[in-house]
Enzyme design. Structure first.
Site: not given
Length: 495
Positions: A346, A290, A442
């Protein structure tokens, strides 16, 4: 006479096919290692295809084999480059993989591949042979290509502008400026198998054990020095940094030298920090899928919009010394990832345009190579590092570190119904103690230290938000992508 020759050919073909069907010729990493029948040798050999390095750089290959028998002699086989020196040199210049041949000391049973490392970084691993008597075989090979100016001095030029100065002699085996040599192969190490485990116990694959000679401490260079990739052991910072400081406290520069800061160009034309990442090989950065999409528009970023900063400490200081800002050659997300419904896969990588030069502040982490079962790491305190948001909502300028306990999947799902929508069989949860990653973290790695090395087991993927403040709710668990479920996919790009 013709009939005898014909019968001999038929017999040879039948013998070859009998050997194929009688033995397991499967490979733990088919894109890197395969068994092939060599008709010239009339035997099976192993073929390794690996992307090495540029002219002037060294490729140190280590191969470990396991065979369920005693060797008939002290011959442990050999590891050699395939092709002429000119053809191999051209492959290196053109960025093509270099092929190696593994000659086995026995044909029945054929040795099983258990480990391949290139400059200390694991490229492939597999289970050992199963038998009453096991022989472990270790082979080494060092390959180095240099250019020569013609006056006896070597040229180390990464952009190959001086390739025209490389003039082979008439003898293809005596190329000017080329060094190609084999390290002496080690004698086989024989060992008795461990006592059998109870029938109810699942076998556990051990973490790779690197040879003692590669673990000797190296002299600490000055910050400006480049460390040869052949001297770098994954997951080991340079000795001398401060101890870990937990509870979201600052790290020291070089304490986690594999962390990468990923920047993307925004509408104003400036570069903005978007995610963290981890160095896992000399041209691959591991991150979350992402991170390769714009958060507001869900539009995929292009490689021209992305810059990776390595050796970075203060993300607001572009003038820091000892950093390397790298352009990206490819942005790759796992084929199962769906950005419109990002509950699974992901995981993504950034393939860099140039090879990383390792320094005391820039080194790779180890890719997890042990048991893939989540049960065996439940309760383990793992470590996350990043430049994410702090408690007051501001972004940290320097990396923060925290330890988070890994929990069972059922425990995670019971905490809140929303976890059923953001988890899968290829994720796991950790944290829930009021500390951990938040926005900006992230893509960073979740690491577990074993012995003296750090191994990446997870990637920071998702965190829940407080309804009233829209801040990260770290009293709840954070979801991580389980790297072990994608190991084979990653190894395809780490060749």
């Amino acid at each position: 006479m013709l009939r005898k020759d014909f019968l001999l050919i038929i017999f040879s073909i039948i013998s070859a096919f009998s050997l194929v069907f009688a033995q397991d010729l499967s490979s733990p990493c088919p894109k890197i290692f395969q068994y092939q029948y060599d008709s010239n040798r009339n035997e099976y050999v192993g073929i390794i295809a690996l992307k090495t390095f540029q002219v002037g750089q060294t490729a140190k290959l280590y191969v470990r084999l396991s065979v369920g028998t005693r060797l008939p002699s002290e011959d442990v086989g050999s590891l050699e480059v395939i092709g002429t020196k000119q053809s191999v040199f051209n492959d290196i210049v053109d960025g093509r993989p270099v092929n190696y041949r593994v000659v086995f000391p026995v044909q029945n049973p054929l040795p099983k591949l258990t480990l391949i490392t290139l400059n200390g970084v694991t490229a492939c691993s597999g289970p050992p042979a199963q038998a009453n008597y096991i022989t472990t075989i270790q082979l080494d090979h060092v390959l180095m290509a240099t250019l020569n100016n013609g006056d006896g001095s070597n040229v180390n030029n990464n952009n190959f502008n001086n390739v025209g100065n490389f003039n082979p002699t008439n003898n293809d085996n005596d190329l000017n400026g080329w060094t190609n040599y084999n390290l002496q192969t080690q004698r086989p190490v024989t060992q008795r198998p461990a006592p059998p485990s109870p029938a109810t116990q699942r076998p556990v694959t051990q973490q790779p054990t690197f040879r003692p000679q590669t673990q000797r401490p190296k002299p600490t260079p000055t910050p400006q020095q480049t460390i040869s990739s052949s001297n770098v052991i994954c997951g080991q910072p340079i000795a001398g940094v401060s101890p870990l400081i937990y509870q979201g406290k600052p790290t020291t520069h070089g304490q986690f030298p594999w962390i990468a800061a990923i920047f993307a160009v925004v509408n104003s034309g400036a570069s903005e920090f978007i995610c963290g990442g981890s160095i896992i090989s000399q041209d691959v950065i591991l991150t979350a899928a992402h991170c390769l999409y714009r958060s507001q528009s869900n539009k995929r970023l292009t490689k021209e919009q992305v810059t990776v900063s390595l050796g970075r400490y203060n993300i607001n200081n572009w003038g820091e010394k000892d950093i390397q800002n790298s352009q990206v050659d490819q942005l790759i997300t796992h084929p199962d990832y769906n950005n419109l419904k990002p509950t699974d896969a992901d995981i993504g990588i950034l393939k860099l345009y140039d090879y990383i030069e390792y320094t005391r502040f820039i080194r790779p982490a180890c890719l997890w190579n042990g048991d893939t079962s989540l049960n065996n790491i439940v309760g383990v305190d793992a470590t996350v590092v990043g430049w994410g948001e702090q408690e007051d909502g501001s972004r940290s300028q320097t990396p923060q570190v925290a330890t988070v306990p890994i929990v069972e999947q059922d425990t995670c799902l019971r905490q809140s119904p929303e976890f059923r929508d953001i988890t899968s069989k290829r994720t796991f949860c950790a944290g829930g103690e009021g500390k951990g990653p938040c926005r900006g973290d992230s893509g960073g790695g979740l690491l577990i230290k074993q012995n003296s090395q750090w191994y990446i087991r997870g990637i920071v993927s998702k965190a829940t938000l407080e309804a009233n403040t829209n801040k990260c709710d770290l009293t709840k668990y954070v979801v991580y992508t389980d790297v072990t479920k994608y190991r084979e996919w990653l190894l395809e790009y780490m060749e």
